[in-house]
Design a protein around this motif. Structure first.
Motif, short mmCIF file in Angstrom:
data_model
loop_
_atom_site.label_atom_id
_atom_site.label_comp_id
_atom_site.label_asym_id
_atom_site.label_seq_id
_atom_site.Cartn_x
_atom_site.Cartn_y
_atom_site.Cartn_z
N PHE A 63 2.55 -3.07 9.25
CA PHE A 63 2.66 -3.65 10.59
C PHE A 63 2.50 -2.58 11.67
CE2 PHE A 63 5.29 -4.34 14.35
CZ PHE A 63 4.58 -5.39 14.91
N GLU A 64 3.25 -1.47 11.55
CA GLU A 64 3.23 -0.43 12.57
C GLU A 64 1.84 0.18 12.78
OE1 GLU A 64 7.82 1.23 12.03
OE2 GLU A 64 6.14 2.52 11.48
N GLU A 65 1.07 0.30 11.70
CA GLU A 65 -0.21 1.00 11.79
C GLU A 65 -1.42 0.08 11.96
OE1 GLU A 65 -0.61 4.14 8.95
OE2 GLU A 65 1.21 5.11 9.69
N THR A 66 -1.24 -1.23 11.69
CA THR A 66 -2.39 -2.14 11.82
C THR A 66 -2.11 -3.35 12.70
OG1 THR A 66 -1.86 -3.54 9.92
CG2 THR A 66 -3.15 -1.53 9.49
N GLY A 67 -0.84 -3.66 12.94
CA GLY A 67 -0.50 -4.88 13.66
C GLY A 67 -0.54 -6.11 12.77
N ALA A 68 -0.61 -5.93 11.45
CA ALA A 68 -0.66 -7.06 10.52
C ALA A 68 0.58 -7.94 10.68
CB ALA A 68 -0.77 -6.57 9.09
N LYS A 69 0.35 -9.23 10.92
CA LYS A 69 1.45 -10.19 11.07
C LYS A 69 1.67 -10.99 9.80
CE LYS A 69 1.48 -11.07 15.99
NZ LYS A 69 1.36 -12.14 16.99
N LYS A 70 0.59 -11.40 9.17
CA LYS A 70 0.67 -12.16 7.92
C LYS A 70 -0.18 -11.44 6.88
CE LYS A 70 1.38 -16.66 10.05
NZ LYS A 70 0.82 -18.00 10.26
N PHE A 71 0.43 -11.21 5.72
CA PHE A 71 -0.29 -10.49 4.67
C PHE A 71 0.40 -10.70 3.33
CE2 PHE A 71 2.61 -7.64 6.89
CZ PHE A 71 3.40 -7.16 5.88
N ARG A 72 -0.38 -10.45 2.28
CA ARG A 72 0.17 -10.39 0.92
C ARG A 72 0.07 -8.94 0.48
NH1 ARG A 72 -2.11 -14.70 -3.14
NH2 ARG A 72 -3.89 -13.35 -2.95
N LEU A 73 1.12 -8.50 -0.21
CA LEU A 73 1.22 -7.11 -0.63
C LEU A 73 1.38 -7.05 -2.14
CD1 LEU A 73 1.40 -4.42 1.01
CD2 LEU A 73 3.87 -4.68 0.93
N PHE A 74 0.59 -6.21 -2.80
CA PHE A 74 0.60 -6.09 -4.25
C PHE A 74 0.79 -4.62 -4.65
CE2 PHE A 74 -2.23 -9.50 -2.98
CZ PHE A 74 -1.84 -10.57 -3.78
N PRO A 75 1.86 -4.30 -5.37
CA PRO A 75 1.98 -2.92 -5.88
C PRO A 75 0.93 -2.68 -6.96
CG PRO A 75 3.78 -4.26 -6.70
CD PRO A 75 2.98 -5.13 -5.77
N ILE A 76 0.27 -1.54 -6.92
CA ILE A 76 -0.79 -1.23 -7.88
C ILE A 76 -0.33 -0.21 -8.92
CG2 ILE A 76 -3.11 -0.28 -8.19
CD1 ILE A 76 -3.76 -1.14 -5.37
N CYS A 77 0.09 0.96 -8.43
CA CYS A 77 0.45 2.03 -9.34
C CYS A 77 1.25 3.11 -8.61
CB CYS A 77 -0.79 2.65 -9.98
SG CYS A 77 -1.87 3.51 -8.83
N ILE A 78 1.77 4.01 -9.38
CA ILE A 78 2.47 5.18 -8.83
C ILE A 78 1.45 6.31 -8.71
CG2 ILE A 78 4.26 6.90 -9.29
CD1 ILE A 78 5.72 4.67 -10.90
N SER A 79 1.48 6.95 -7.56
CA SER A 79 0.60 8.10 -7.37
C SER A 79 1.46 9.35 -7.27
CB SER A 79 -0.24 7.95 -6.10
OG SER A 79 0.59 7.93 -4.96
#
Length: 144
Positions: A63-79
């Motif tokens: 949100f802070e960096e893109t202004g995204a209001k609605k989104f789906r978030l998927f964890p992928i992997c540990i880096s």
């Protein structure tokens, strides 16, 4: 020297993560941001704060960096990123943004949509690997 390693998700205490990095898409294009005073592009993400889960970090940073209001978030992997024998861990996420709002007042000056990985990256040796992993992952997401 910078060495980036990716490992499958496994149970890891949230306080072990230094940061969350998100590879977002909006309207079929990849979202990259540019910080104020810089000429290079980077993936949204940031530091994991105390009393915050790593998923909450990703949500806040997106949100802070893109202004995204609605989104789906998927964890992928540990880096893990090892710079001069100092290793830190982050959690890589993929996101599908369905609604963007106004860019909040933050360290980000500009958001831009790309068809592919931009050439002028702030952290090319890191973001190239993270981006490619997210592109591979995104091909397995079922859209509703």
């Amino acid at each position: 020297m910078i060495k980036v390693s990716l490992t499958e998700l496994y149970q890891m205490n949230d306080n072990m993560f230094l940061c969350a990095v998100i590879v977002p898409r909006y309207e079929g294009k990849w979202v990259f941001v540019r910080q104020k005073g810089k000429k290079t592009w980077e993936l949204p993400g940031g530091t994991h704060e105390i009393n915050e889960t790593i998923t909450e970090t990703a949500e806040r940073e997106l949100f802070e960096e893109t202004g995204a209001k609605k989104f789906r978030l998927f964890p992928i992997c540990i880096s893990s990123v090892n710079i001069n024998n100092r290793k830190s861990y982050g959690l890589l996420f993929y996101s599908e943004i369905s609604e963007l709002g106004q860019l909040p007042n933050s360290e980000i000056e500009e958001l831009k949509l790309f068809e592919e990985l931009p050439e002028n990256l702030t952290y090319p040796s890191i973001h190239n690997i993270l981006f490619n992993k997210a592109v591979e992952f995104s091909g397995h997401i079922k859209t509703n």
